[in-house]
Design a protein around this motif. Structure first.
Motif, PDB file in Angstrom:
ATOM      1  N   GLU A   5      64.631 114.307  50.802  1.00 23.89           N
ATOM      2  CA  GLU A   5      65.544 113.404  50.102  1.00 23.89           C
ATOM      3  C   GLU A   5      66.586 112.838  51.053  1.00 23.89           C
ATOM      4  OE1 GLU A   5      68.010 113.030  45.965  1.00 23.89           O
ATOM      5  OE2 GLU A   5      68.241 114.895  47.064  1.00 23.89           O
ATOM      6  N   ILE A   6      66.827 111.548  50.943  1.00 20.70           N
ATOM      7  CA  ILE A   6      67.897 110.900  51.701  1.00 20.70           C
ATOM      8  C   ILE A   6      68.752 110.139  50.709  1.00 20.70           C
ATOM      9  CG2 ILE A   6      68.394 109.012  53.319  1.00 20.70           C
ATOM     10  CD1 ILE A   6      66.335 110.151  55.149  1.00 20.70           C
ATOM     11  N   VAL A  60      59.599 109.960  51.843  1.00 14.96           N
ATOM     12  CA  VAL A  60      61.044 110.044  51.633  1.00 14.96           C
ATOM     13  C   VAL A  60      61.390 109.697  50.192  1.00 14.96           C
ATOM     14  CG1 VAL A  60      63.283 109.206  52.426  1.00 14.96           C
ATOM     15  CG2 VAL A  60      61.397 109.387  54.032  1.00 14.96           C
ATOM     16  N   ASP A  61      62.196 110.550  49.590  1.00 12.57           N
ATOM     17  CA  ASP A  61      62.724 110.266  48.256  1.00 12.57           C
ATOM     18  C   ASP A  61      64.112 109.673  48.490  1.00 12.57           C
ATOM     19  OD1 ASP A  61      63.423 110.218  45.576  1.00 12.57           O
ATOM     20  OD2 ASP A  61      64.067 112.317  45.561  1.00 12.57           O
ATOM     21  N   ALA A  71      59.332 106.275  49.584  1.00 15.16           N
ATOM     22  CA  ALA A  71      59.122 105.418  50.753  1.00 15.16           C
ATOM     23  C   ALA A  71      58.641 106.228  51.951  1.00 15.16           C
ATOM     24  CB  ALA A  71      60.437 104.713  51.102  1.00 15.16           C
ATOM     25  N   ILE A  72      58.217 105.481  52.971  1.00 13.84           N
ATOM     26  CA  ILE A  72      57.901 106.099  54.266  1.00 13.84           C
ATOM     27  C   ILE A  72      58.689 105.347  55.332  1.00 13.84           C
ATOM     28  CG2 ILE A  72      55.590 106.966  53.720  1.00 13.84           C
ATOM     29  CD1 ILE A  72      54.466 104.427  55.132  1.00 13.84           C
ATOM     30  N   VAL A  73      58.911 105.998  56.467  1.00 14.72           N
ATOM     31  CA  VAL A  73      59.602 105.341  57.576  1.00 14.72           C
ATOM     32  C   VAL A  73      58.607 104.400  58.246  1.00 14.72           C
ATOM     33  CG1 VAL A  73      60.673 105.672  59.835  1.00 14.72           C
ATOM     34  CG2 VAL A  73      61.196 107.233  57.970  1.00 14.72           C
ATOM     35  N   LEU A  91      59.503 101.591  54.040  1.00 16.51           N
ATOM     36  CA  LEU A  91      58.552 100.819  53.258  1.00 16.51           C
ATOM     37  C   LEU A  91      58.375 101.531  51.918  1.00 16.51           C
ATOM     38  CD1 LEU A  91      56.445  98.505  53.087  1.00 16.51           C
ATOM     39  CD2 LEU A  91      54.784 100.110  54.022  1.00 16.51           C
ATOM     40  N   GLU A  92      58.631 100.802  50.844  1.00 11.15           N
ATOM     41  CA  GLU A  92      58.508 101.403  49.511  1.00 11.15           C
ATOM     42  C   GLU A  92      57.046 101.639  49.176  1.00 11.15           C
ATOM     43  OE1 GLU A  92      59.940 100.618  44.915  1.00 11.15           O
ATOM     44  OE2 GLU A  92      60.773  99.354  46.486  1.00 11.15           O
ATOM     45  N   LEU A  93      56.764 102.804  48.582  1.00 10.61           N
ATOM     46  CA  LEU A  93      55.396 103.151  48.215  1.00 10.61           C
ATOM     47  C   LEU A  93      55.124 102.783  46.767  1.00 10.61           C
ATOM     48  CD1 LEU A  93      55.091 106.703  49.807  1.00 10.61           C
ATOM     49  CD2 LEU A  93      54.281 104.551  50.741  1.00 10.61           C
TER      50      LEU A  93
END
Length: 190
Positions: A5-6, A60-61, A71-73, A91-93
């Motif tokens: 989580e970020i 990433v949440d 998302a992913i970096v 980038l949103e998944l």
């Protein structure tokens, strides 16, 4: 795949001056794209330690002021001299929508070439794969059990499981190098 989580805060001003001020407060300017609209936000630099300074891949949440995104970096930019993290692109998944990502290589099996005294030299630590978010692998398994002395294994030999490998099929992943002492013994045997 592991998730992390970020927590982020929306940015109002997007200029160079504002970005500099944000970094001085130990925050990192970020952008999330791939969804309905781009989201510009900042997040504490310390949260990126587990995400960027590890060979593991994470989903990433993102929690930007209460709105959650998966998302992913996609990219991270570092300062060329002091290695400070300058900017991160996410980038949103979306379920069912394929994404491209670099995934670490994991060796399985025992190489006969290594048992004979050779040294396993890793040429590619990651492979670029394309898959839907639910099929993104944590790592790509590479079987080295037929790898003899002086031989290499190419990307084409890797089995694809619910993902497509985008890395050049002819690129070598690993090679078993013959040490100088062993070369001398091998020439002496002839």
């Amino acid at each position: 795949m592991k998730s992390l989580e970020i927590v982020g805060f929306k940015r109002a001003n997007l200029g160079k001056k504002d970005s500099k001020a944000v970094r001085l407060e130990s925050y990192v300017p970020c952008v999330l794209y791939g969804g309905a609209e781009q989201v510009h936000f900042t997040a504490p630099a310390i949260l990126f330690r587990e995400l960027l300074y590890t060979p593991e891949v994470h989903i990433v949440d993102l929690n930007v002021e209460g709105t959650h995104y998966r998302a992913i970096v996609q990219d991270a930019q570092f300062h060329p001299v002091n290695e400070m993290l300058l900017h991160v692109d996410f980038l949103e998944l979306a379920d069912g929508k394929e994404v491209k990502m670099d995934v670490p290589v994991k060796y399985v099996g025992v190489s006969p070439g290594v048992l004979a005294g050779g040294k396993l030299v890793s040429k590619l630590r990651k492979l670029k794969v394309k898959a839907t978010p639910e099929n993104l692998p944590d790592f790509v398994e590479v079987d080295i059990s037929d790898l003899g002395l002086g031989k290499s294994i190419k990307v084409a030999k890797v089995e694809e499981k619910n993902f497509t490998i985008l890395t050049n099929a002819q690129a070598p992943i690993a090679t078993v190098a013959i040490p100088r002492a062993l070369k001398g013994q091998m020439q002496g045997d002839k």
